[in-house]
Design a protein around this motif. Sequence first.
Motif, PDB file in Angstrom:
ATOM      1  N   PRO A  74       6.280  61.948  16.023  1.00 49.25           N
ATOM      2  CA  PRO A  74       6.733  60.498  17.061  1.00 49.25           C
ATOM      3  C   PRO A  74       8.204  60.198  17.326  1.00 49.25           C
ATOM      4  O   PRO A  74       8.449  60.303  18.862  1.00 49.25           O
ATOM      5  CB  PRO A  74       5.937  59.812  17.000  1.00 49.25           C
ATOM      6  N   HIS A  75       8.548  60.712  16.127  1.00 50.07           N
ATOM      7  CA  HIS A  75      10.793  59.353  17.020  1.00 50.07           C
ATOM      8  C   HIS A  75      11.180  60.489  17.624  1.00 50.07           C
ATOM      9  O   HIS A  75      12.448  60.297  18.033  1.00 50.07           O
ATOM     10  CB  HIS A  75      10.921  58.732  15.757  1.00 50.07           C
ATOM     11  N   LEU A  79       9.282  61.303  24.651  1.00 46.64           N
ATOM     12  CA  LEU A  79       8.407  60.575  24.752  1.00 46.64           C
ATOM     13  C   LEU A  79       8.367  59.129  24.908  1.00 46.64           C
ATOM     14  O   LEU A  79       8.530  59.172  23.406  1.00 46.64           O
ATOM     15  CB  LEU A  79       7.176  61.437  25.191  1.00 46.64           C
ATOM     16  N   ASN A  80       7.538  58.203  25.329  1.00 43.72           N
ATOM     17  CA  ASN A  80       7.131  57.297  25.149  1.00 43.72           C
ATOM     18  C   ASN A  80       6.202  56.594  25.810  1.00 43.72           C
ATOM     19  O   ASN A  80       5.662  57.060  26.940  1.00 43.72           O
ATOM     20  CB  ASN A  80       8.075  55.945  25.885  1.00 43.72           C
ATOM     21  N   THR A  81       5.491  55.629  24.612  1.00 44.70           N
ATOM     22  CA  THR A  81       4.167  54.895  25.431  1.00 44.70           C
ATOM     23  C   THR A  81       4.160  53.509  25.525  1.00 44.70           C
ATOM     24  O   THR A  81       4.828  53.165  24.803  1.00 44.70           O
ATOM     25  CB  THR A  81       3.163  55.596  23.749  1.00 44.70           C
ATOM     26  N   LEU A  88       4.058  44.786  21.492  1.00 38.76           N
ATOM     27  CA  LEU A  88       4.931  44.539  20.977  1.00 38.76           C
ATOM     28  C   LEU A  88       5.470  43.679  20.171  1.00 38.76           C
ATOM     29  O   LEU A  88       4.784  42.715  18.995  1.00 38.76           O
ATOM     30  CB  LEU A  88       5.147  43.112  22.251  1.00 38.76           C
ATOM     31  N   PHE A  89       6.465  43.396  19.823  1.00 37.92           N
ATOM     32  CA  PHE A  89       6.905  42.816  17.987  1.00 37.92           C
ATOM     33  C   PHE A  89       6.857  41.462  18.217  1.00 37.92           C
ATOM     34  O   PHE A  89       8.021  40.961  18.859  1.00 37.92           O
ATOM     35  CB  PHE A  89       8.019  43.743  17.499  1.00 37.92           C
ATOM     36  N   HIS A  91       7.350  39.674  15.820  1.00 40.78           N
ATOM     37  CA  HIS A  91       9.250  38.697  15.221  1.00 40.78           C
ATOM     38  C   HIS A  91      10.266  38.555  15.827  1.00 40.78           C
ATOM     39  O   HIS A  91      11.411  39.034  15.350  1.00 40.78           O
ATOM     40  CB  HIS A  91       9.343  39.556  13.490  1.00 40.78           C
ATOM     41  N   PHE A 100      15.153  47.585  21.448  1.00 41.54           N
ATOM     42  CA  PHE A 100      14.916  48.061  20.445  1.00 41.54           C
ATOM     43  C   PHE A 100      15.360  49.673  19.621  1.00 41.54           C
ATOM     44  O   PHE A 100      15.948  50.204  19.562  1.00 41.54           O
ATOM     45  CB  PHE A 100      13.285  47.998  20.250  1.00 41.54           C
ATOM     46  N   GLY A 101      14.354  50.658  20.963  1.00 40.82           N
ATOM     47  CA  GLY A 101      14.220  51.667  20.891  1.00 40.82           C
ATOM     48  C   GLY A 101      15.954  52.412  21.217  1.00 40.82           C
ATOM     49  O   GLY A 101      16.466  53.428  20.499  1.00 40.82           O
ATOM     50  N   LEU A 104      18.328  51.517  18.456  1.00 45.00           N
ATOM     51  CA  LEU A 104      18.279  52.677  17.288  1.00 45.00           C
ATOM     52  C   LEU A 104      19.047  53.783  17.549  1.00 45.00           C
ATOM     53  O   LEU A 104      19.405  54.571  17.030  1.00 45.00           O
ATOM     54  CB  LEU A 104      16.611  52.908  17.996  1.00 45.00           C
ATOM     55  N   ARG A 148       9.392  48.338  28.240  1.00 41.80           N
ATOM     56  CA  ARG A 148      10.435  48.465  26.607  1.00 41.80           C
ATOM     57  C   ARG A 148      10.272  50.308  26.865  1.00 41.80           C
ATOM     58  O   ARG A 148      10.979  50.468  26.157  1.00 41.80           O
ATOM     59  CB  ARG A 148       8.994  47.667  25.531  1.00 41.80           C
ATOM     60  N   ALA A 149       9.535  50.461  27.126  1.00 41.07           N
ATOM     61  CA  ALA A 149       8.805  52.231  27.302  1.00 41.07           C
ATOM     62  C   ALA A 149      10.038  52.604  28.518  1.00 41.07           C
ATOM     63  O   ALA A 149      10.278  53.936  27.859  1.00 41.07           O
ATOM     64  CB  ALA A 149       7.858  53.278  27.125  1.00 41.07           C
ATOM     65  N   ASN A 152      14.348  53.727  27.344  1.00 47.77           N
ATOM     66  CA  ASN A 152      14.468  54.951  27.003  1.00 47.77           C
ATOM     67  C   ASN A 152      14.701  56.042  27.518  1.00 47.77           C
ATOM     68  O   ASN A 152      14.622  57.215  27.081  1.00 47.77           O
ATOM     69  CB  ASN A 152      13.750  55.178  26.273  1.00 47.77           C
TER      70      ASN A 152
ATOM     71  N   TYR B 153       2.000  48.752  15.940  1.00 46.21           N
ATOM     72  CA  TYR B 153       3.346  47.913  15.747  1.00 46.21           C
ATOM     73  C   TYR B 153       4.581  49.184  15.145  1.00 46.21           C
ATOM     74  O   TYR B 153       5.175  49.914  15.770  1.00 46.21           O
ATOM     75  CB  TYR B 153       3.367  46.768  14.889  1.00 46.21           C
ATOM     76  N   ALA B 158       7.870  53.876  16.019  1.00 41.78           N
ATOM     77  CA  ALA B 158       7.861  55.171  15.792  1.00 41.78           C
ATOM     78  C   ALA B 158       8.514  56.013  17.375  1.00 41.78           C
ATOM     79  O   ALA B 158       9.308  57.333  17.280  1.00 41.78           O
ATOM     80  CB  ALA B 158       6.629  56.218  15.236  1.00 41.78           C
ATOM     81  N   ASP B 159       7.454  55.748  18.069  1.00 40.81           N
ATOM     82  CA  ASP B 159       7.428  56.134  19.681  1.00 40.81           C
ATOM     83  C   ASP B 159       8.864  55.595  19.621  1.00 40.81           C
ATOM     84  O   ASP B 159       9.444  57.020  20.560  1.00 40.81           O
ATOM     85  CB  ASP B 159       6.608  55.494  20.131  1.00 40.81           C
ATOM     86  N   LEU B 160       9.217  54.772  19.464  1.00 39.66           N
ATOM     87  CA  LEU B 160      10.556  53.857  20.089  1.00 39.66           C
ATOM     88  C   LEU B 160      11.863  55.387  19.367  1.00 39.66           C
ATOM     89  O   LEU B 160      12.994  54.891  20.128  1.00 39.66           O
ATOM     90  CB  LEU B 160      10.355  52.369  20.484  1.00 39.66           C
ATOM     91  N   GLY B 161      11.240  55.698  18.635  1.00 41.80           N
ATOM     92  CA  GLY B 161      12.800  56.601  18.076  1.00 41.80           C
ATOM     93  C   GLY B 161      13.178  56.092  16.698  1.00 41.80           C
ATOM     94  O   GLY B 161      13.943  56.571  15.722  1.00 41.80           O
ATOM     95  N   ALA B 162      11.946  55.176  16.167  1.00 40.38           N
ATOM     96  CA  ALA B 162      12.556  54.879  14.380  1.00 40.38           C
ATOM     97  C   ALA B 162      11.846  56.234  13.818  1.00 40.38           C
ATOM     98  O   ALA B 162      10.666  56.580  13.644  1.00 40.38           O
ATOM     99  CB  ALA B 162      11.948  53.920  14.403  1.00 40.38           C
TER     100      ALA B 162
END
Lengths: 458, 255
Positions: A74-75, A79-81, A88-89, A91, A100-101, A104, A148-149, A152, B153, B158-162
């Motif tokens: 997936p990484h 594509l984003n989901t 949502l994280f 923390h 986030f994306g 990275l 968030r999706a 990217n 989570y 992973a979806d965001l590229g991690a």
Amino acid sequence: MAEKIIEIQHVSKSFDGKRVLEDINLYIKKGEFLTLLGPSGCGKTTLLRMIAGFLAPDEGAILLDGKEMGDLPPHQRPLNTVFQRYALFPHLDVYDNIAFGLKLKKVPVDEIDRRVRRVLKLVAMSDYEDRDVETLSGGQQQRIAIARAIVNQPKVLLLDEPLAALDLKMRKDMQIELKEMHRKLGITFIYVTHDQEEALTLSDTIVVMNEGRIQQIGTPTDIYNEPVNCFVADFIGESNILKGRMIRDRRVAFIKHQFDCVDEGFGEDVPVDVVVRPEDIYFTTDPQKCQFKAKVNTCTFKGVHYEMWVDTDTGYELMIQDYDPYPVGSEVMLYIDPDDIQVMKKERTANVLEGKVTGDGKVELLGGEFPCDTSAYEVGDEVRVEIPFGGVELLDNREEGILSGEVHFILYMGDHYHLTIKTDDGDFLWVDTTDIWDKGDLVGITAAEKDIRILGRL
Amino acid sequence: MKRSSWAIPYALFLVVFVLLPLILVVVYAFQDSMGRFTLGNITKFFTDRDTLSTFAVSLEVALENTLLCILLGYPAAWILANRKLNRSAVTIVLFILPMWVNALMRTLATAELFNMLGVTLGKGTLLFGMVYDYLPFMIYPIYNILDKMDKSYAEAAADLGARPGTVFWKVTVPLSMPGVASGVLMVFMPTVSTFAISEFLTNNKIKLFGTIIQENINSSMWNYGAALALVMLVIIGLSSLLSGGEKEEMQGGLI
């Protein structure tokens, strides 16, 4: 025609030996808003998760821009989901969730800043960047999840029932906003939902799925006006689904009356299914226009229109929607435009099963022994057997049946119910009955000797 | 009978077995052997070099033990909570099983084992015993939180590229910190106050804070013993407050 961005070729998937997707073929055009629509358990989410890369197909291939994605994790997929429960994280604050994306991907800090602010503006959540995600309402979390999706800039945005957790009013508002976002961004959207109204509102193309198979692909108007089978007709909108008979081209009989229609090519004197939408049956006071008469049975105000159930002079129940109410008990004259009659090929006209003659007067079908006239056959013969829909009997007590199963799908056909029964082994039987059953009822299944007919050897 | 009167037995229990002993500890801590009020016991603790250094050693051992428990316990909990690596509940029971055996018995047996192998008892054996005794208390809360963690989570990350490693460090670890915090709470303070393990596994070569309290009480120095116990209590209370506060932020933990 726009180019295909995603192609799904002969994709199948099983979980623990249970087939959840069966030979799925589909392509998605660049910039399109495509919806996978179906009841829960139809395989739509599984298909979406395969596109995202969380699951691998057992068979078949998924292509992005003409290249097979194979085992690409997936990484590494562009594509984003947007997840059903947002994911949502907790923390991280709103800003860090969205960034986030980008972090990275080692995007420069000032560009991250610019892009995060831009998407926050797009989802109408500016000034929220320092907020803790857990202090946001469901609708706000939804917006952040979308932000968030899309920050990217994915080639395709995958949305897994993103509005399911919102209340009705908010859902309606978000639908309009999603449509607007899709228009502005120009990104391809693949949207999963079980809500047919949502699908009709949002989509360029709808893919109706059931039991792991694609039932119909088309534009919302196609799907609504020309459903290809009873499942689609029943699932999308309200409908009167009736048994009919094609007399010849452009002439069909149902509810024991004959109507002009626009369908051709079915042949002469062929059994068909007919769909008439409740808003397409019209009241008239002109005896010339009247095609059949009925008596109003119930009349309920539904906000924009009235919903009426009428009993026809030939003993069928029909649902009619009209802006004007007609008093309960009144005799009315009705007609249907030829354009509004949708004729569908019958998927089957009886249960046809494969079985084996196991003894004198006995045949084994789906793992149970049924009584049958076997005089022309010998023990051990493998045969094809027919049981008419009306020949299968359902019993309250599942122990009393030759087989047992559960009511899987119910269709009201105007004067009787057409049930799909799933046996304990996962086989299907179709039953016509006037008894009332509920979906999920556990039943015993039997059939009388007179209703079981051997068609011939295999 | 009113519903609230059902609480009476519990209230009674709390008064007799929790509140009263606590009051006694406080009263004894501020009395000299003649029963007169004094602050001498408390000041003695802060001036007595022996006690202070024992206290420092205790904290050091507790810190080391806690760190070791996290280092060993976190991966263990992660493996246990991972459905791909661990398909049965039996393995979890196996990790918890040692807790069903009396701690004293386990410690004695461990000491015997070291004697048999000819290992000199000291700091190393002490830490071994500590980790052996307290590891389940670290594994269990972490396992619990990892097991219940919504896997979407990790999927979202992973979806965001991690990559899988990044997912672990940026999402799984931060989200499991409340589990680590309660693990720390259940390992750190008990280690400071324990005396049995150090007694058996170092032959009393290394004294811990708990040992001193026990020695004082055993030699009838009730007042000083009570004062030390009070110090201990205050520290436990403070650290609980601290980790409770941290928990709300879901970050950091005690370390």
